[in-house]
Scaffold this motif. Structure first.
Motif, PDB file in Angstrom:
ATOM      1  N   ASN A 245       0.805  -1.216   0.000  1.00  0.00           N
ATOM      2  CA  ASN A 245       0.000   0.000   0.000  1.00  0.00           C
ATOM      3  C   ASN A 245       0.845   1.277   0.000  1.00  0.00           C
ATOM      4  O   ASN A 245       0.302   2.374  -0.136  1.00  0.00           O
ATOM      5  N   LEU A 246       2.152   1.122   0.177  1.00  0.00           N
ATOM      6  CA  LEU A 246       3.043   2.287   0.160  1.00  0.00           C
ATOM      7  C   LEU A 246       3.754   2.467  -1.173  1.00  0.00           C
ATOM      8  O   LEU A 246       4.396   3.504  -1.391  1.00  0.00           O
ATOM      9  N   LEU A 247       3.678   1.487  -2.052  1.00  0.00           N
ATOM     10  CA  LEU A 247       4.346   1.600  -3.352  1.00  0.00           C
ATOM     11  C   LEU A 247       3.836   2.840  -4.089  1.00  0.00           C
ATOM     12  O   LEU A 247       2.632   3.098  -4.134  1.00  0.00           O
ATOM     13  N   ASP A 248       4.779   3.590  -4.666  1.00  0.00           N
ATOM     14  CA  ASP A 248       4.457   4.794  -5.442  1.00  0.00           C
ATOM     15  C   ASP A 248       3.769   5.862  -4.600  1.00  0.00           C
ATOM     16  O   ASP A 248       3.015   6.692  -5.134  1.00  0.00           O
ATOM     17  N   HIS A 249       3.984   5.839  -3.280  1.00  0.00           N
ATOM     18  CA  HIS A 249       3.411   6.900  -2.431  1.00  0.00           C
ATOM     19  C   HIS A 249       3.998   8.241  -2.844  1.00  0.00           C
ATOM     20  O   HIS A 249       5.213   8.379  -3.010  1.00  0.00           O
ATOM     21  N   PRO A 250       3.179   9.271  -3.002  1.00  0.00           N
ATOM     22  CA  PRO A 250       3.675  10.535  -3.573  1.00  0.00           C
ATOM     23  C   PRO A 250       4.533  11.373  -2.644  1.00  0.00           C
ATOM     24  O   PRO A 250       5.283  12.236  -3.119  1.00  0.00           O
ATOM     25  N   SER A 251       4.464  11.151  -1.318  1.00  0.00           N
ATOM     26  CA  SER A 251       5.140  12.065  -0.386  1.00  0.00           C
ATOM     27  C   SER A 251       6.090  11.397   0.594  1.00  0.00           C
ATOM     28  O   SER A 251       6.940  12.079   1.168  1.00  0.00           O
ATOM     29  N   SER A 277       9.378   4.513  -4.593  1.00  0.00           N
ATOM     30  CA  SER A 277       8.950   5.574  -3.686  1.00  0.00           C
ATOM     31  C   SER A 277      10.015   6.662  -3.721  1.00  0.00           C
ATOM     32  O   SER A 277      10.991   6.571  -4.472  1.00  0.00           O
ATOM     33  N   ARG A 278       9.829   7.669  -2.893  1.00  0.00           N
ATOM     34  CA  ARG A 278      10.801   8.766  -2.796  1.00  0.00           C
ATOM     35  C   ARG A 278      11.549   8.707  -1.473  1.00  0.00           C
ATOM     36  O   ARG A 278      11.993   9.727  -0.951  1.00  0.00           O
ATOM     37  N   LEU A 279      11.708   7.512  -0.917  1.00  0.00           N
ATOM     38  CA  LEU A 279      12.328   7.353   0.393  1.00  0.00           C
ATOM     39  C   LEU A 279      13.727   7.960   0.441  1.00  0.00           C
ATOM     40  O   LEU A 279      14.550   7.733  -0.455  1.00  0.00           O
ATOM     41  N   GLU A 280      13.980   8.705   1.510  1.00  0.00           N
ATOM     42  CA  GLU A 280      15.315   9.255   1.761  1.00  0.00           C
ATOM     43  C   GLU A 280      15.950   8.639   3.005  1.00  0.00           C
ATOM     44  O   GLU A 280      17.170   8.537   3.090  1.00  0.00           O
TER      45      GLU A 280
END
Length: 433
Positions: A245-251, A277-280
């Motif tokens: 459910n977190l795949l391709d999360h926008p933020s 995702s955009r994980l940092e």
């Protein structure tokens, strides 16, 4: 006349100044009747100030939430309720602090099937504009009624294998967090604090249904940037459900699943999330990830261009996993910080990381503490570090590299840190217009 006595009786405390002005009487009336007739906007600024200073902090939130924006009033509400108040963690806003902590307290004390859900639902329209972060470190299970069920739940074995889950589902956050438009941070721990002698394993049971509810809610929370689910016995299956459910999360930029039960399959799922995702920042500290999971994370790391911090402390990577991570860092040009402490790493991992130190110009922090790198491993790291100008933190405590080698490495790292500090002073970052 002879029997008449003239006496003058005066009140020594009487004074004309004690007679209140009509304005003062009106203000007193407004304060005393504020709950029934909240008059504020129509008052002069100086009169508003007097009213706000006298208002009770116990007024219903339905009256004050969307009417009073004065920070001094909300400061009184906070300091009268909590001993420790640090607004630096709440955007320097007393009103935000009050509503976030008030909502957190309600959630921590919510008992499913006992507490009236209206307590939360009625608060949503009042607090939704002031809640940016929620930290809930306790979720209470339903109160058990059936004695037979209670005896069954007391079994350690039954709790460990998830028996009796039907009776331990927790409050569903879905309706709440999807209705908070500004929510950016969510820190959760499913368990019970201060249970004392009433300890039971099922008090710390994050059920499959809990996970389903939470996963759907987080997916719908499009502005969420930080998600932390710690100390909640999250295993591989629950991790895969969350990741799906977190795949391709926008933020989402930070994920923390530390102190859980992730194994290799869970790590493999997280590896997919890294590149979708955009994980940092990713924290998987204190789980049960072995070399297969590390290899999956390494493969994702080799292809990733956003992750800057990875914490794998207190896992079971061993050298197969450590070497896989090292090979990925020969390719990766984004990661700045990695923590591999307490992973049963030894000389082979140190040898590979000596190549990383010689080639990688992005890493600024490495932690190898509490491993068994050995004297030869330490010499390899020192050799790789000789021409490295980027590393400013290198933790080798209890890594068995030898006192002299550790000192020489510290000297190089210290010089890099000083050079970075001087460079930052000479070229300060430009402020955006």
């Amino acid at each position: 006349d002879l029997y008449c006595t003239h006496r003058i009786i005066e009140d020594p405390e009487w004074s004309l100044a004690t007679v209140p002005h009509l304005t003062e009487l009106c203000l007193q009336h407004i304060v005393h009747n504020f709950e029934k007739n909240p008059i504020l906007d129509r008052l002069l600024p100086e009169h508003q100030r007097k009213v706000l200073d006298r208002l009770s902090t116990g007024l219903p939130l339905a009256v004050t939430a969307n009417l009073i924006s004065d920070e001094d009033y909300w400061k009184r509400c906070c300091t009268e309720r909590w001993q420790v108040c640090d607004i630096s963690n709440y955007g320097d806003s007393w009103k935000r602090m009050f509503f976030e902590r008030h909502l957190e307290n309600i959630l921590k004390c919510f008992i499913p099937n006992t507490t009236d859900p209206k307590q939360v639902l009625e608060l949503i329209p009042l607090c939704k504009d002031y809640v940016w972060k929620l930290e809930v470190d306790q979720f209470l299970p339903p109160v058990k009624v059936d004695q037979k069920e209670e005896k069954d739940d007391l079994s350690d074995t039954g709790s460990d294998f998830g028996l009796g889950e039907v009776s331990t589902h927790h409050y569903d956050l879905g309706v709440l967090i999807t209705a908070l438009p500004h929510l950016e941070e969510l820190h959760l721990t499913y368990g019970v604090k201060d249970c004392g002698m009433n300890f039971e394993w099922n008090l710390f049971n994050f059920t499959h249904q809990d996970c389903c509810n939470l996963a759907v809610a987080v997916k719908m929370c499009h502005n969420l940037k930080v998600f932390k689910l710690t100390r909640s016995k999250v295993d591989d299956d629950k991790t895969r459900l969350l990741v799906r459910n977190l795949l391709d999360h926008p933020s989402l930029v930070e994920l923390n699943l530390s102190h859980n039960l992730l194994r290799d399959k869970g790590a493999r799922a997280v590896g997919k999330l890294i590149n979708r995702s955009r994980l940092e920042t990713l924290d998987l500290c204190n789980n049960q990830i072995c070399h297969l999971g590390a290899q999956a994370l390494a493969q994702a790391l080799a292809e990733n261009s956003t992750l800057t911090s990875l914490n794998l402390r207190l896992n079971c990577l061993e050298d197969k996993g450590g070497e896989a991570i090292g090979r990925a860092l020969l390719i990766n040009t984004t990661l700045k910080s990695i923590h591999l402490g307490s992973n049963s790493l030894s000389e082979p991992t140190a040898m590979l990381f000596s190549q990383v130190l010689a080639q990688n110009t992005t890493l600024t922090s490495i932690n190898f503490s509490c491993n068994h790198l050995g004297l030869d491993g330490g010499k390899q790291l020192l050799e790789g570090l000789k021409d490295n100008n980027a590393l400013t933190e290198f933790d080798l405590r209890l890594a068995e590299v030898g006192q002299e080698t550790e000192y020489l490495i510290h000297q190089i790292v210290w010089a890099n840190r000083e050079a970075a500090r001087l460079g930052a002073q000479q070229h300060p970052p430009t402020q955006p217009l």
